[in-house]
Design a protein around this motif. Sequence first.
Motif, mmCIF file in Angstrom:
data_model
loop_
_atom_site.group_PDB
_atom_site.id
_atom_site.type_symbol
_atom_site.label_atom_id
_atom_site.label_comp_id
_atom_site.label_asym_id
_atom_site.label_seq_id
_atom_site.Cartn_x
_atom_site.Cartn_y
_atom_site.Cartn_z
ATOM 1 N N ARG A 114 0.831 -1.198 0.000
ATOM 2 C CA ARG A 114 0.000 0.000 0.000
ATOM 3 C C ARG A 114 0.870 1.254 0.000
ATOM 4 O O ARG A 114 2.052 1.195 0.340
ATOM 5 C CB ARG A 114 -0.946 -0.018 1.205
ATOM 6 N N ARG A 115 0.265 2.368 -0.377
ATOM 7 C CA ARG A 115 1.022 3.624 -0.518
ATOM 8 C C ARG A 115 0.351 4.729 0.277
ATOM 9 O O ARG A 115 -0.878 4.842 0.300
ATOM 10 C CB ARG A 115 1.117 4.015 -1.991
ATOM 11 N N ALA A 116 1.166 5.564 0.928
ATOM 12 C CA ALA A 116 0.686 6.730 1.677
ATOM 13 C C ALA A 116 1.433 7.969 1.217
ATOM 14 O O ALA A 116 2.651 7.917 0.984
ATOM 15 C CB ALA A 116 0.897 6.530 3.173
ATOM 16 N N ILE A 117 0.711 9.047 1.042
ATOM 17 C CA ILE A 117 1.330 10.344 0.746
ATOM 18 C C ILE A 117 1.263 11.188 2.019
ATOM 19 O O ILE A 117 0.181 11.392 2.586
ATOM 20 C CB ILE A 117 0.609 11.051 -0.410
ATOM 21 N N ILE A 118 2.409 11.663 2.452
ATOM 22 C CA ILE A 118 2.486 12.476 3.675
ATOM 23 C C ILE A 118 3.137 13.810 3.344
ATOM 24 O O ILE A 118 4.254 13.864 2.818
ATOM 25 C CB ILE A 118 3.294 11.769 4.783
ATOM 26 N N HIS A 122 -0.341 16.187 -10.356
ATOM 27 C CA HIS A 122 0.096 15.282 -11.415
ATOM 28 C C HIS A 122 -0.840 14.074 -11.451
ATOM 29 O O HIS A 122 -1.298 13.592 -10.413
ATOM 30 C CB HIS A 122 1.537 14.834 -11.141
ATOM 31 N N PRO A 123 -1.137 13.528 -12.653
ATOM 32 C CA PRO A 123 -2.030 12.361 -12.756
ATOM 33 C C PRO A 123 -1.542 11.151 -11.965
ATOM 34 O O PRO A 123 -2.353 10.368 -11.456
ATOM 35 C CB PRO A 123 -2.051 12.062 -14.257
ATOM 36 N N ASN A 124 -0.235 10.969 -11.866
ATOM 37 C CA ASN A 124 0.270 9.821 -11.113
ATOM 38 C C ASN A 124 -0.119 9.885 -9.642
ATOM 39 O O ASN A 124 -0.179 8.857 -8.967
ATOM 40 C CB ASN A 124 1.794 9.724 -11.232
ATOM 41 N N ILE A 125 -0.359 11.089 -9.160
ATOM 42 C CA ILE A 125 -0.806 11.266 -7.775
ATOM 43 C C ILE A 125 -2.322 11.203 -7.709
ATOM 44 O O ILE A 125 -2.908 10.398 -6.970
ATOM 45 C CB ILE A 125 -0.308 12.603 -7.196
ATOM 46 N N HIS A 126 -2.993 12.035 -8.486
ATOM 47 C CA HIS A 126 -4.443 12.186 -8.344
ATOM 48 C C HIS A 126 -5.214 10.983 -8.880
ATOM 49 O O HIS A 126 -6.270 10.618 -8.343
ATOM 50 C CB HIS A 126 -4.898 13.485 -9.006
ATOM 51 N N ALA A 127 -4.715 10.346 -9.917
ATOM 52 C CA ALA A 127 -5.375 9.130 -10.382
ATOM 53 C C ALA A 127 -5.242 8.024 -9.338
ATOM 54 O O ALA A 127 -6.186 7.251 -9.104
ATOM 55 C CB ALA A 127 -4.781 8.673 -11.709
ATOM 56 N N GLY A 128 -4.077 7.966 -8.685
ATOM 57 C CA GLY A 128 -3.874 6.979 -7.633
ATOM 58 C C GLY A 128 -4.805 7.186 -6.451
ATOM 59 O O GLY A 128 -5.216 6.227 -5.792
ATOM 60 N N ILE A 129 -5.147 8.443 -6.181
ATOM 61 C CA ILE A 129 -6.061 8.752 -5.073
ATOM 62 C C ILE A 129 -7.509 8.497 -5.476
ATOM 63 O O ILE A 129 -8.294 7.926 -4.708
ATOM 64 C CB ILE A 129 -5.888 10.217 -4.631
ATOM 65 N N LEU A 130 -7.882 8.901 -6.683
ATOM 66 C CA LEU A 130 -9.297 8.920 -7.067
ATOM 67 C C LEU A 130 -9.812 7.605 -7.655
ATOM 68 O O LEU A 130 -11.030 7.419 -7.788
ATOM 69 C CB LEU A 130 -9.533 10.041 -8.084
ATOM 70 N N ALA A 131 -8.937 6.701 -7.987
ATOM 71 C CA ALA A 131 -9.376 5.440 -8.588
ATOM 72 C C ALA A 131 -10.221 4.640 -7.602
ATOM 73 O O ALA A 131 -9.826 4.409 -6.462
ATOM 74 C CB ALA A 131 -8.165 4.617 -9.017
ATOM 75 N N MET A 132 -11.401 4.208 -8.066
ATOM 76 C CA MET A 132 -12.305 3.407 -7.233
ATOM 77 C C MET A 132 -11.931 1.938 -7.386
ATOM 78 O O MET A 132 -11.968 1.387 -8.495
ATOM 79 C CB MET A 132 -13.749 3.665 -7.631
ATOM 80 N N ARG A 133 -11.582 1.317 -6.273
ATOM 81 C CA ARG A 133 -11.060 -0.054 -6.317
ATOM 82 C C ARG A 133 -12.089 -1.054 -6.840
ATOM 83 O O ARG A 133 -11.735 -2.077 -7.431
ATOM 84 C CB ARG A 133 -10.579 -0.489 -4.929
ATOM 85 N N GLN A 134 -13.377 -0.782 -6.614
ATOM 86 C CA GLN A 134 -14.423 -1.705 -7.068
ATOM 87 C C GLN A 134 -14.817 -1.480 -8.530
ATOM 88 O O GLN A 134 -15.654 -2.202 -9.070
ATOM 89 C CB GLN A 134 -15.664 -1.547 -6.179
ATOM 90 N N ASN A 135 -14.223 -0.476 -9.160
ATOM 91 C CA ASN A 135 -14.510 -0.173 -10.558
ATOM 92 C C ASN A 135 -13.414 -0.802 -11.418
ATOM 93 O O ASN A 135 -12.271 -0.341 -11.436
ATOM 94 C CB ASN A 135 -14.556 1.345 -10.760
ATOM 95 N N SER A 136 -13.775 -1.851 -12.109
ATOM 96 C CA SER A 136 -12.767 -2.602 -12.881
ATOM 97 C C SER A 136 -12.119 -1.752 -13.964
ATOM 98 O O SER A 136 -10.928 -1.911 -14.266
ATOM 99 C CB SER A 136 -13.400 -3.848 -13.496
ATOM 100 N N PRO A 172 -2.145 2.734 -6.839
ATOM 101 C CA PRO A 172 -3.183 3.373 -6.012
ATOM 102 C C PRO A 172 -2.590 3.969 -4.738
ATOM 103 O O PRO A 172 -1.607 3.454 -4.196
ATOM 104 C CB PRO A 172 -4.136 2.224 -5.689
ATOM 105 N N VAL A 173 -3.203 5.019 -4.293
ATOM 106 C CA VAL A 173 -2.824 5.655 -3.021
ATOM 107 C C VAL A 173 -3.897 5.302 -1.993
ATOM 108 O O VAL A 173 -5.088 5.523 -2.218
ATOM 109 C CB VAL A 173 -2.715 7.184 -3.165
ATOM 110 N N ASP A 174 -3.463 4.765 -0.844
ATOM 111 C CA ASP A 174 -4.398 4.277 0.162
ATOM 112 C C ASP A 174 -4.522 5.202 1.372
ATOM 113 O O ASP A 174 -5.522 5.148 2.090
ATOM 114 C CB ASP A 174 -3.955 2.892 0.641
ATOM 115 N N PHE A 175 -3.516 6.011 1.584
ATOM 116 C CA PHE A 175 -3.521 6.936 2.724
ATOM 117 C C PHE A 175 -3.034 8.308 2.252
ATOM 118 O O PHE A 175 -2.039 8.404 1.525
ATOM 119 C CB PHE A 175 -2.595 6.454 3.849
ATOM 120 N N VAL A 176 -3.738 9.337 2.673
ATOM 121 C CA VAL A 176 -3.311 10.716 2.405
ATOM 122 C C VAL A 176 -3.277 11.440 3.743
ATOM 123 O O VAL A 176 -4.304 11.567 4.419
ATOM 124 C CB VAL A 176 -4.266 11.428 1.422
ATOM 125 N N ILE A 177 -2.090 11.888 4.134
ATOM 126 C CA ILE A 177 -1.909 12.570 5.424
ATOM 127 C C ILE A 177 -1.349 13.956 5.136
ATOM 128 O O ILE A 177 -0.175 14.102 4.761
ATOM 129 C CB ILE A 177 -0.946 11.788 6.344
#
Length: 515
Positions: free
Chosen positions: A3-7, A67-81, A94-99
């Motif tokens: 998993r990934r976190a942005i701090i 940047h898309p590499n950040i915002h797409a990772g945050i906004l992607a819905m995991r249940q949306n194939s 995907p980004v799982d934590f944003v602090i």
Amino acid sequence: MKRRAIISVSDKTGIVEFARRLSSFDVEIVSTGGTAKVLQEAGVSVTNVSDITGFPECLDGRVKTLHPNIHAGILAMRQNSEHMKQLGELDITPVDFVIINLYPFKETILKDGVKLEEAIENIDIGGPSMLRAAAKNYQDVTVLIDPNDYEKVLDELEENGEVKRETKFYLAAKVFEHTAHYDALIANYLSKQVNDEEFPELLTLTYEKVQTMRYGENPHQKGVFYKEVGNIPASLINAKQLHGKALSYNNINDTNGAIEALKEFDEPTVVAVKHANPCGVGTASTIYDAYKKAYDGDPISIFGGIIVANREIDAETAAEINKIFVEIVVAPSYTEEALDILFKKKNIRVLELGDINTKTPKGTWDMKKVYGGLLVQDFDTELLPAMEDLEVVTDKKPTDREMEDLIFAWKVVKHTKSNAIVIAKDNATLGVGPGQTNRIWAAEQAIDRSGDKVKGAVMASDAFFPFPDCVEAAAKAGITAIIQPGGSIRDDQSIEACNKYGIAMIFTGMRHFKH
């Protein structure tokens, strides 16, 4: 999958320990600038955000995470194939934590002498964007803005391996409250710099919670106290409570009214208030004598009321205050002996407000909530148009002594609920008639409360006399001068009555309704 976190935090309270423990759950820490440096120096493994974006920070750090590499990772819905398929095709994790907590805009604009350019540079752009994105996608992303929430998230990871959905939703709601507050601060600050309109077309207000009350105006109502952002001079919000239990909803409302009334006076003054109305006001050369004047004016009303003073309270005054039941005392300072005396009473609240003498500045707004809307007006900082514009409309002119008392009474009636009449003599109130449905009842109430001292006193009214009945009641009681706004189509009747009874009357041309 790792998993990934942005701090990226300006408030680094607890962030090292949080990041260290988060890493222990196989979470990759991605960070920026100063935060990355702090974590790396503490031995936490950190991936720099530019390694994720493939683009260096630029424009003095203005562009880092947009940047898309950040915002797409945050906004992607995991249940949306389809979302997950696109992430794979674009090689985005995907980004799982944003602090994140934001640039200190509030702290910046509250500094003395801050320049517009410095305030602008402390408007965060990337931070709010990531926060809003993460909060929108709360079902998949845990978003944190408050160090006080770190432990809860870590505990749930420890217990369940993931953060509960309801916790994520709570944190998301907190984010939108936070960003709305942040944006409102910016909008209000900038509007004050450039807005020529007195009142904006769109009004956004933001307040911070100070106190949760035991209850509101009545025990079955909930109540909370919020404060404006910034240093508001001579505000009850700044008072230091020295003794007694917390102020109630009604205490705060009534004490605020007492302080506003006190601001009308420069000389040593004591104002007593009960149920948001002045019930005793006195000025003198010492605060002790001012208190005695206020108390002697209407002792029954002051019982159970609020006392505010614009000079230090000494032992002699404190001893007098302790002779009756008083709920709250507010003053700029107290002698040690005075505090020893006041503290002997368990239930009295003693507050210190050092700048209590500071006048409410022009441009301050007065607001009143109505169901479905908000009434906003300029705060009533005026007393009279100008002394030279006062109009003596009767044959008899007031003496210098009467004139002094008339101005004194006018200051008090300004802060008394309409319809209001105030009777005063020798810089002290004798009787106050507040909140009556007609003026003659207010006059009769004030006269009755004045007792035998009413002869030779003066009367102030917060609005015009539509009939001569108030004049007739004043004459019968022995009142010698009246001050009122004037402006009634029946003014001639009141003037005629004053001339008949030998009473001086002044028109101010300004009224002070208070509802």
